[in-house]
Design a protein around this motif. Structure first.
Motif, PDB file in Angstrom:
ATOM      1  N   THR A 112       0.851  -1.197   0.000  1.00  0.00           N
ATOM      2  CA  THR A 112       0.000   0.000   0.000  1.00  0.00           C
ATOM      3  C   THR A 112       0.878   1.235   0.000  1.00  0.00           C
ATOM      4  O   THR A 112       2.112   1.155   0.068  1.00  0.00           O
ATOM      5  N   ASN A 113       0.244   2.399  -0.097  1.00  0.00           N
ATOM      6  CA  ASN A 113       0.921   3.674   0.003  1.00  0.00           C
ATOM      7  C   ASN A 113       0.199   4.489   1.064  1.00  0.00           C
ATOM      8  O   ASN A 113      -1.009   4.734   0.945  1.00  0.00           O
ATOM      9  N   VAL A 114       0.925   4.889   2.087  1.00  0.00           N
ATOM     10  CA  VAL A 114       0.305   5.510   3.258  1.00  0.00           C
ATOM     11  C   VAL A 114       0.099   7.003   3.000  1.00  0.00           C
ATOM     12  O   VAL A 114       0.893   7.862   3.399  1.00  0.00           O
ATOM     13  N   CYS A 115      -0.986   7.292   2.294  1.00  0.00           N
ATOM     14  CA  CYS A 115      -1.300   8.672   1.930  1.00  0.00           C
ATOM     15  C   CYS A 115      -2.801   8.894   2.091  1.00  0.00           C
ATOM     16  O   CYS A 115      -3.559   7.951   2.315  1.00  0.00           O
ATOM     17  N   ASP A 116      -3.226  10.152   1.962  1.00  0.00           N
ATOM     18  CA  ASP A 116      -4.652  10.437   2.054  1.00  0.00           C
ATOM     19  C   ASP A 116      -5.345  10.049   0.751  1.00  0.00           C
ATOM     20  O   ASP A 116      -4.697   9.796  -0.275  1.00  0.00           O
TER      21      ASP A 116
END
Length: 408
Positions: free
Chosen positions: A48-52
Motif C-alpha cells: 500500500t501507500n500511506v497517503c490520504d
C-alpha cells in the motif's frame, strides 16, 4: 449463506476474509494462492501507500472516481492493521511505500491466507471454473480439480470474481475468466500492458544499462514526468517510463516522446552553462567537451543529432549551434514503436467495465449477487503500492457487501 470467491490473489483472499459469517469457498486455478503477490515489489511486496485519499486518487490512472467509496471503507492504515493482526509486521519507507517488515512477499500471502481461513474460508487450489450459471436465487458453479480430474457442481448465493488481469499470465492472471464474465452480462474492455518498458526506434546500444537521474519525459497530452529512466537493449525503462506507459497504455504506435536531460534549467540557463564549459576548454574537440554536462555513454547520440562535427574545436562552435545544442539536450526525441507486452507488464489496463458495477458494494448492476474485486476491474494506477491496495480495498468491499446481502 454460501459465497464463491474466484481467484486466490490479494483481492480474492481479502474478499474471503471479509465475508464474515458466510460459508466461503475460494477457487484458485493454479497450484498455489498468491502467485502474483510473490513477485510484487521485486519480491518484497509494496502492499500500500500511506497517503490520504486525494493523493491516492491522483495516482490512479484509469477510473479513479470509481474507487472513492472503496478507499473510504478500506484505507492504507486498514491494510497495515489487517496484515499486522494476521502475523505480518509492516514498515513504511521512502515515498510512503509500505512493506512487510521482513521484506518477504510470502509473509503478506501468509497473512492474507490466515485472514481468509480465520473466517472459515475453504481454499481450493488446482481448481478451474468450467462454467457459471445464474439461477433465480443464486449461481451454479461447475468446477474441475485439475490434479484429480474430479468434476463438481455446487450452488452458491453469491459469486465474487477476483480473477486478475492478463499481465504475467504465469501467475494465473491469464484472462480465462473473461468469457464467464461476459456470459454473465458484463462488458470486458480489452487488456493493454501498463507499467511496462517502452521500445523505441532509435536504439542506443552504447548507452545500454545507463540510468539517467533527475530527467524528464514528455508526450503530447501528458504532463511532464520527472525522475529516473534507464536505457535498455530495446528502448527505455525506469520509473518515469513506467509512469508514461500507464498514461499512454491505449495509444497507437508509433508515437513520439521527448527526454529533457536537464529539466532543472531553462534553455537559456543551459546555454549559459554550455558556454562556461566551452570557455574552460577552448582547445578541446567537441566530442570531449560535454563530459561535465552529460553521462559519457549518451554523448555520442547527442553529438550525432547536433549536426556539429565531433572533431571540431569548441572555440569554433557558433552561438546558434550552441543554442541548438541546448534545445536538443532539453528535447531529445524518441519514437515509441511498441512495448515489452503483457507478459512483462506490471498491471493490466482494461478489464470489466466499471460503469456496470456499483462502486459502493462492488456488486454488478446487471447480475444480482455477482461481485468483483482487484485487477479484473478496469482500474489501474502508478507504481508505489497503489495497485495492490486497490486489490485489497475492492476485495474487502466485495466480501463485506456480499456477506451483508446474502444475510438480508
Amino acid at each position: 449463506m454460501n459465497i464463491a470467491v474466484i481467484g486466490g490473489g490479494a483481492a480474492g483472499l481479502t474478499a474471503a476474509g471479509s465475508a464474515k459469517g458466510a460459508n466461503v469457498v475460494l477457487f484458485e486455478h493454479t497450484e498455489k494462492i498468491g502467485k502474483k503477490i510473490y513477485i510484487t515489489g521485486k519480491g518484497r511486496c509494496n502492499f500500500t501507500n500511506v497517503c490520504d485519499n486525494q493523493t491516492f486518487l491522483q495516482n490512479v490512472v484509469t477510473n479513479a472516481p470509481f474507487l472513492r467509496s472503496a478507499l473510504s471503507k478500506f484505507t492504507p492504515y486498514d491494510a497495515m492493521e489487517l496484515l499486522n493482526a494476521n502475523g505480518c509486521a509492516t514498515k513504511t519507507e521512502r515515498g510512503r511505500r509500505a512493506f512487510p517488515l521482513s521484506d518477504k512477499a510470502s509473509d503478506v500471502t501468509k497473512a492474507l491466507r490466515k485472514y481468509a481461513e480465520s473466517n472459515g474460508a475453504e481454499i481450493r487450489t488446482d481448481c478451474r471454473i468450467a462454467d457459471i450459471t445464474k439461477t433465480a436465487d443464486g449461481f451454479i458453479i461447475y468446477s474441475l480439480d485439475t490434479s484429480t480430474r474430479t468434476k463438481q457442481t455446487e450452488k452458491f448465493d453469491a459469486v465474487i470474481m477476483c480473477t486478475g488481469g492478463i499481465s504475467y499470465s504465469v501467475t494465473g492472471s491469464d484472462g480465462s475468466s473473461y468469457g464467464l464474465i461476459e456470459k454473465l452480462g458484463h462488458a470486458v474492455i480489452s487488456g493493454k500492458p501498463s507499467l511496462v518498458e517502452l521500445y523505441v526506434k532509435e536504439r542506443m546500444s552504447e548507452a545500454e544499462g545507463l540510468t539517467l537521474k533527475n530527467v524528464a519525459v514528455r508526450a503530447d497530452g501528458i504532463k511532464p514526468i520527472f525522475g529516473d529512466m534507464m536505457i535498455t537493449d530495446n528502448g527505455v525503462s525506469g520509473p518515469i517510463i513506467l509512469t508514461l506507459s500507464a498514461y499512454a497504455a491505449r495509444r497507437d504506435f508509433p508515437y513520439n516522446i521527448s527526454v529533457d536531460f536537464k529539466p532543472a534549467m531553462t534553455a537559456e540557463e543551459l546555454d549559459a552553462r554550455i558556454l562556461r564549459d566551452f570557455g574552460a576548454q577552448l582547445n578541446k574537440q567537441f566530442k570531449n567537451a560535454l563530459d561535465l554536462l552529460l553521462p559519457k555513454s549518451i554523448i555520442p547520440y547527442i553529438i550525432n543529432r547536433s549536426g556539429i562535427s565531433s572533431a571540431r574545436q569548441v572555440n569554433s562552435i557558433t552561438k546558434s549551434e550552441r543554442r541548438r545544442l541546448a534545445e536538443l539536450i532539453k528535447n531529445f526525441g524518441l519514437t515509441v514503436v511498441g512495448n515489452a507486452g503483457l507478459e512483462r507488464a506490471v498491471v493490466t489496463n482494461g478489464g470489466v467495465d466499471v460503469k456496470q458495477i456499483d462502486p459502493k458494494t462492488m456488486q454488478s448492476r446487471i447480475t444480482a449477487g455477482l461481485y468483483f474485486g482487484g485487477e479484473v476491474l478496469d482500474v489501474d494506477a502508478l507504481t508505489g503500492g497503489y495497485n495492490f491496495h486497490i486489490a485489497l480495498a475492492t476485495g474487502y468491499v466485495a466480501g463485506t457487501s456480499a456477506a451483508e446481502q446474502t444475510h438480508d
